[in-house]
Scaffold this motif. Structure first.
Motif, PDB file in Angstrom:
ATOM      1  N   ARG A  58       0.835  -1.215   0.000  1.00 38.25           N
ATOM      2  CA  ARG A  58       0.000   0.000   0.000  1.00 38.25           C
ATOM      3  C   ARG A  58       0.863   1.257   0.000  1.00 38.25           C
ATOM      4  N   ASN A  63       1.783   1.681  -3.441  1.00 42.86           N
ATOM      5  CA  ASN A  63       0.593   2.116  -4.176  1.00 42.86           C
ATOM      6  C   ASN A  63       0.322   3.608  -3.975  1.00 42.86           C
ATOM      7  N   SER A  92      -7.610   3.865  -6.229  1.00 48.72           N
ATOM      8  CA  SER A  92      -6.965   2.613  -5.863  1.00 48.72           C
ATOM      9  C   SER A  92      -7.980   1.518  -5.528  1.00 48.72           C
ATOM     10  N   PRO A 118      -7.522  -2.060  -4.097  1.00 46.95           N
ATOM     11  CA  PRO A 118      -6.617  -3.109  -3.607  1.00 46.95           C
ATOM     12  C   PRO A 118      -7.214  -4.514  -3.752  1.00 46.95           C
ATOM     13  N   ASP A 137      -0.618  -7.870  -4.550  1.00 43.69           N
ATOM     14  CA  ASP A 137      -1.030  -7.758  -3.147  1.00 43.69           C
ATOM     15  C   ASP A 137      -1.086  -9.156  -2.529  1.00 43.69           C
TER      16      ASP A 137
END
Ligand code: IP8
Length: 255
Positions: A78, A81, A97, A99, A134
């Motif tokens: 993250r 990101n 975003s 995830p 991820d």
């Protein structure tokens, strides 16, 4: 629409824990500015692979010591990101975003449930959905790694992009380790070429390295789709590839 994967090898230094290549990241985001109907996927690079490898997270939940590692990797990807989002916003894009760990589940390491409805709504609103490599839940092994390439594969099936661009740190798929003298670029790969190819791995990659990447590109490709891997270290190449110009790289083709 166009799918772009910013490889972890180009936006981070994969040999060093937590090392972003900010100048390259910023330039690549500038090169994407102005592209309409674009979805960006980025790899985890040194924000994911090093710790995921140390704690064998790709193989699933085996012991309690992996849980803090899962949390740390989830936090680290993250962080990367957020840096990608910052660079995109600075370049004038409007990213959002999404995830994988909050919307994707896997089954034995293979992506299973992925509802792309939300992503499509953001795309329709003129925003740029951003997905990334991820950690995520897995119905068989507890958890697994959801690689950016797996997300690319599914997005290509669901969204039928006219172009899919993989941005790497080499010119494309080479006929031997790019660090070796005389390594040459393979201009095009078809499914028939896969068995005769030898694949190299320079750094630890929990999601399978180059071979897995080529397999994934072949799986996501459909006849007529422009699917290419290019070198993100070369300024201007991504912008040209987005514009549909002939660029140096490896094309993956299926009939
Ligand atoms: O860099 C890997 O994603 P990739 C994700 O796209 C983790 O292969 C957490 C290592």
């Amino acid at each position: 629409m166009i799918l772009v994967k910013l490889g972890g090898s180009v936006i981070t230094d994969k040999s060093q824990y937590h090392a972003v290549r900010l100048d390259v990241l910023r330039r690549l985001c500038e090169e994407m500015t102005g592209a309409e109907d674009i979805v960006v996927v980025h790899g985890a690079g040194s924000f994911g692979h090093i710790m995921a490898h140390e704690h064998a997270l790709a193989g699933g939940h085996r012991d309690g010591s992996q849980i803090p590692a899962y949390a740390a990797v989830s936090r680290d990807v993250r962080e990367l990101n957020l840096m990608v989002l910052d660079a995109m916003i600075e370049a004038g894009m409007s990213p959002v975003s999404l995830p994988p760990s909050a919307g994707i589940t896997l089954k034995d390491g293979v992506l299973e449930d992925y509802d792309t409805g939300l992503l499509q709504s953001y795309l329709d609103m003129g925003m740029v959905p951003v997905i990334f490599g991820d950690v995520a839940l897995d119905s068989v092994q507890g958890f697994a790694i959801c690689s950016g390439d797996q997300a690319m594969e599914r997005l290509a099936k669901e969204l039928s992009p006219r172009r899919s661009i993989f941005v790497s740190d080499v010119d494309g798929i080479m006929d031997r380790d790019p660090a070796e003298q005389g390594a040459e670029l393979i201009g095009a790969i078809t499914p028939d070429d896969l068995d005769s190819m030898t694949f190299h791995a320079r750094v630890k990659d929990v999601t399978g390295g180059i071979r897995r990447k080529v397999e994934s590109m072949l799986a996501m490709c459909s006849p007529g789709m422009d699917c290419i891997i290019i070198n993100g270290n070369v300024p201007g190449l991504l912008a040209d590839a987005i514009a549909g110009k002939e660029v140096r790289g490896t094309r993956v083709k299926v009939d």
